[in-house]
Scaffold this motif. Structure first.
Motif, PDB file in Angstrom:
ATOM      1  N   ARG A 305     -17.485  -4.433 -46.270  1.00  0.00           N
ATOM      2  CA  ARG A 305     -16.521  -4.592 -47.796  1.00  0.00           C
ATOM      3  C   ARG A 305     -17.601  -5.802 -48.344  1.00  0.00           C
ATOM      4  O   ARG A 305     -17.517  -7.091 -47.586  1.00  0.00           O
ATOM      5  N   SER A 307     -17.858  -8.696 -51.493  1.00  0.00           N
ATOM      6  CA  SER A 307     -17.206  -8.946 -52.835  1.00  0.00           C
ATOM      7  C   SER A 307     -18.617 -10.076 -53.405  1.00  0.00           C
ATOM      8  O   SER A 307     -19.015 -10.725 -52.958  1.00  0.00           O
ATOM      9  N   CYS A 308     -19.003  -9.749 -54.775  1.00  0.00           N
ATOM     10  CA  CYS A 308     -20.107 -10.403 -55.203  1.00  0.00           C
ATOM     11  C   CYS A 308     -19.879 -10.343 -56.618  1.00  0.00           C
ATOM     12  O   CYS A 308     -18.827  -9.754 -57.383  1.00  0.00           O
ATOM     13  N   GLY A 362     -21.214 -14.695 -52.839  1.00  0.00           N
ATOM     14  CA  GLY A 362     -20.277 -13.689 -52.562  1.00  0.00           C
ATOM     15  C   GLY A 362     -20.062 -13.513 -51.066  1.00  0.00           C
ATOM     16  O   GLY A 362     -20.641 -14.664 -50.153  1.00  0.00           O
ATOM     17  N   HIS A 363     -19.762 -12.827 -50.522  1.00  0.00           N
ATOM     18  CA  HIS A 363     -19.100 -12.603 -49.160  1.00  0.00           C
ATOM     19  C   HIS A 363     -19.080 -11.186 -48.542  1.00  0.00           C
ATOM     20  O   HIS A 363     -18.724 -10.314 -49.301  1.00  0.00           O
TER      21      HIS A 363
END
Lengths: 410, 495
Positions: A305, A307-308, A362-363
């Motif tokens: 998953r 997130s960016c 992001g991560h």
């Protein structure tokens, strides 16, 4: 074989932690254990099962708040809220099947601790935004609380934010106070067919920048769209980009018209078409998106998953695809959340995935992988040294001896 | 209000501290003369004033880092300040502490419409963000009433709200990222243009931490497309319970208005005398309910709200027919504070939060207290989320009135906690509510919060004297007494 302790109330919970502390033991906290395979594997001396501390303590629909004990099943909470036409607006995903378990086996507290959020994250926030307060036992064996039951409360540090997303590494939850909101009367989905990933992200940005109050924006590339149980999506023969509108009837219809007028020319210019889904089909599609069931990953595939920044989503996936052509992807949150499937490898391609994010920020979290892989690679995004040191000091401020979930967050 | 005793050792070293600051921030960025420091002697909680040890106004992040590092190395306290609009004394100076003014960090760094965010320096005003993006149809949602002056850095530190927070949330729900400097001089970035930070949500912890954990040097916020329309309806009720019932009925009907404000009779009269907004004077409670969204939705919902109000005995139902009229309906509410300022030499604005179902009871008990303390109280509040703003009228030049005002305020806030609410809904604890923290929290709760502070600021040098009624040293807080002896839980089921 380790012992699992199952306290029945807050005092027994405190005594259990105090005992572990006293004996120098560590504890793995589980509620329904539905997300036990999420995060790094915990190596603990004993189990701490919170499913015995369960039940709805108080539900006041007109105050928009529900208080439940840590072990309360999600399905019980959602059924109760539905009776009063309310909902958990952060739309917590049910990751049970994705993680190799069964559906509807999770707890609300578990969703909060993992800071889960579904497609409505875009407009309504994540679990972190809905946890108003809690009581818990810290790693010193003390019962403490933070926050409260009222909507607005800035008294003291906002420890609710810290607890959401702590994966049980700071404290053992006892009770949580969660904000609830009215469920929408009506749901409609505008579908855009045939857009390439980058074009879909541009179209979603246009929709999110419009005043039409889009409450979900996701893009399914062709192979993912084909897996949907919703006929309109599966039979489109190509990609499907979904934009959700919710609210009172007249408003939804008006916004749908506005959004359709805005996007039809954009889609037509790319040779695509538009379609609309009504309430039942909308619900089915957004549930598929929420629970990540369209990734179609083989049971041994790795799931990440990401997130960016939303506008970077397609470029991030393209960088990974250049090395791994068989990567599968689904874009949610207007491109800001990407679910990836990758063929199994010993290092989970973690360097590749994170390098793809390096330029834009992001991560990435490794959501599904065999235990041995999750033990060997950084499941959560590695942090810069100053931040990692600060996070460790924060952990120690709650749990100085490392009693709770050792190793879970790395 | 007692502040910690001044440290004579620090006062004696003042010249050396000033010189050290000058070495970091040259020229006019260090202010050490009394006249120059005077504008910094208080924030918006102006009943309390104190000159700082020295004022420093850095303009670069590396200067902030060097100042904080110097403070940690030398054991010097420091108070961060944004625009100085705190109503709780959050940026009130301390006599033996440096005042760190962040006003020079006033640039908008980047507007990113594709990702719907703005990256700004912390000294940019709240309204300044909206001004920078409104040409493209966007705005920044949280709108504290000081938005023309208050800084976004201060908003993050205080988790500021506003009249629209019922629908759009507080600062914490609209923040994507920050950069902050820790007391050891380390620079840390949390979040960015993506949603949700990785690891522990330290962004959430920093928001509302009242300047006690770190100094914010950059802020990234979400911006939203402006709603296509907004309309307000003015609802007057012959009883307060009628107004409160209407608030509950609107929420129960599944309607979340953009704003839902209530004023009591005295507030209505004050505001009407001041701005002539056309408010009815024969009501005990006045509600202003604002709906926003597409016109068809607003029209639909405003009719439903008006219907619910009539069913609950509303004697005035006036819907704004134009933007001009909407502004006029709001004018009285928005000028309520200065209006009260016209009828009293001073007023103290409180900020308790209560469950909506207890509103009427709280208002009535507040009136009894008003008689006991011999001071008037006027009420305007965010009814939708139960956030009260009682204004206590007094004369600060009369020490006895100031004392009674403080006591009255404390009684009101105790009442808020007693009915299941909180000491502060959006203004922060600061010095104002510091000594009441024990009403809402146990010693264990407060010790846990102080331990979190120790993770950021091990010597308690940052914004001292605020939030915590009694500070305990980090070494003492960190001690762990492990109970020896028998296992205390023979009955707990085990497998």
């Amino acid at each position: 074989m380790t012992t699992t302790l199952k306290p029945r109330d807050r005092d027994e919970l405190r005594d259990t932690v105090a005992w572990a502390l006293n004996d120098g033991k560590t504890l793995e906290i589980v509620g329904a254990a539905s997300k036990r395979a999420l995060g790094r594997p915990v190596v603990a001396d004993h189990g701490l099962d919170l499913s015995g501390i369960a039940g709805v303590v108080e539900y006041q629909p007109e105050e928009l708040v529900i208080t439940v004990r840590a072990g309360t099943p999600m399905r019980e909470v959602e059924a109760l809220l539905a009776q009063r036409n309310q909902m958990l607006a952060f739309e917590p995903p049910d990751l049970g099947p994705l993680l190799g378990g069964v559906a509807e086996a999770s707890t609300l507290a578990g969703a909060v601790l993992c800071n889960l959020a579904g497609p409505r994250r875009l407009s309504a926030g994540a679990a972190r935004d809905h946890l108003l307060g809690f009581s818990a036992v810290n790693g010193r064996g003390e019962i403490f609380k933070s926050g409260g039951k009222v909507m607005k409360n800035v008294t003291g540090y906002d420890l609710s934010k810290l607890m959401a997303g702590s994966f049980g590494t700071l404290a053992a939850l006892d009770e949580i106070n969660v904000k609830v909101l009215p469920a929408p009367d009506k749901t409609r989905t505008l579908l855009l067919f045939g857009l390439a990933d980058a074009d879909a992200i541009a179209a979603m940005a246009l929709a999110m920048g419009s005043p039409h109050e889009v409450s979900g924006a996701a893009h399914l590339p062709a192979d993912a769209a084909r897996r949907s149980a919703v006929g309109y999506v599966a039979k489109a023969g190509g990609s499907a980009t979904a934009l959700r509108l919710e609210g009172v009837g007249p408003s939804v219809e008006a916004r749908l018209t506005g959004l359709r007028d805005l996007l039809t020319p954009v889609v037509a210019a790319k040779g695509g078409a538009v379609e609309e889904l009504h309430t039942m089909n909308s619900r089915a599609l957004w549930r598929e998106l929420r629970d990540v069931t369209l990734l179609g990953a083989a049971s041994d595939a790795l799931v990440w998953r990401l997130s960016c920044p939303p506008s970077e989503g397609a470029a991030v996936v393209a960088r990974i695809r250049a090395v791994r052509p068989d990567v599968g992807a689904i874009y949610d949150w207007a491109g800001g959340q990407i679910w990836l499937s990758l063929p199994p490898t010993a290092d989970a391609d973690h360097a590749l995935v994170r390098a793809a994010l390096a330029a834009c920020g992001g991560h990435a979290t490794l959501i599904r992988a065999p235990g041995a892989v999750r033990a060997a690679v950084p499941v959560f995004q590695p942090q810069a040294p100053a931040l990692a040191a600060l996070a460790w000091r924060v952990k120690e401020s709650f749990d100085p001896r490392g009693v709770f979930n050792p190793g879970r967050m790395g | 209000m007692q502040m910690p005793p001044l440290d004579p050792g620090i006062l004696a070293r003042r010249a050396a501290i000033v010189a050290a600051l000058r070495a970091i921030v040259p020229g006019e960025g260090v202010i050490d003369d009394v006249e120059g420091m005077r504008p910094y002697e208080c924030d918006a909680l102006s009943a309390y004033r104190q000159l700082p040890l020295v004022v420093v106004l850095p303009e670069r992040i590396d200067q902030v880092a060097r100042i904080l590092r110097y403070c940690q190395d030398e054991g010097v306290k420091i108070v961060p300040r944004g625009a100085g609009t705190s109503l709780s004394g959050g940026s009130m100076p301390v006599g033996d502490a440096i005042l760190l003014g962040m006003a020079k960090f006033n640039r908008v760094l980047e507007i990113d419409f594709a990702n719907r965010c703005a990256r700004v320096q912390p000294g940019v005003t709240n309204l300044g963000i909206t001004r920078a993006v409104e040409h493209a149809g966007f705005y920044y949602a949280p709108d504290p009433s000081s938005q023309i002056a208050c800084s976004i850095g201060g908003n993050v530190a205080e988790n500021s709200g506003g009249v629209h927070s019922l629908k759009y949330g507080l600062t914490t729900n609209n923040l994507l990222g920050i950069e902050l400097v820790l007391m050891n001089g380390e620079i840390v970035r949390l979040g960015g243009k993506h949603l949700d930070t990785d690891g522990y949500d330290l962004l959430g912890v920093m928001t509302g931490s009242e300047g006690l954990l770190g100094v914010i040097t950059e802020v990234t916020v979400r911006i939203l497309p402006k709603p296509s329309t907004a309309r307000a309806v003015l609802l007057g009720f012959p009883t307060e319970s009628g107004g409160a019932d209407c608030v509950a009925a609107i929420i129960a009907a599944g309607i979340i208005p953009a704003g839902m404000e209530m004023m009591d009779k005295d507030a209505v009269h004050c505001a009407e005398a001041y701005v002539h907004a056309g408010y009815p004077l024969d009501v005990e409670a006045l509600l202003i309910v604002e709906l926003d969204g597409p016109p068809v939705e607003v029209d639909h919902l405003i009719e439903r709200v008006a219907g619910l109000a009539r069913e609950r005995g509303a004697t005035t139902v006036r819907v704004s027919a134009s933007e001009d009229e909407r502004m006029r309906l709001w004018a009285g509410r928005k000028s309520a504070f200065p209006a009260v300022g016209q009828i009293s030499p001073d007023y103290m604005c409180l900020d308790g939060s209560v469950p909506r179902s207890r509103l009427v009871e709280v208002l009535s008990r507040m009136r009894e207290m008003s008689k006991q303390h011999g001071l008037r109280v006027v009420n305007v509040f965010h009814a939708g989320d139960g956030n009260l703003h009682p204004l206590i009228l007094f004369d600060a030049n009369d020490p006895d009135q100031l004392r009674r005002c403080e006591e009255f305020g404390a009684d009101i806030l105790r009442l808020c906690v007693e009915v299941g609410g909180a000491l502060t809904g959006e203004h922060g604890v600061g010095i104002e509510k510091r000594d009441l923290m024990g009403v809402q929290f146990t010693d264990i709760d407060l010790d846990q919060q102080m331990r979190l502070k120790c993770a950021f600021d091990p010597d308690h040098l940052l914004n001292p004297g605020k939030v915590f009624p009694k500070l305990r040293r980090c070494a003492e807080l960190g001690q762990l007494v492990v109970r020896q002896g028998a296992i205390p839980f023979p009955d707990i089921p085990r497998f």
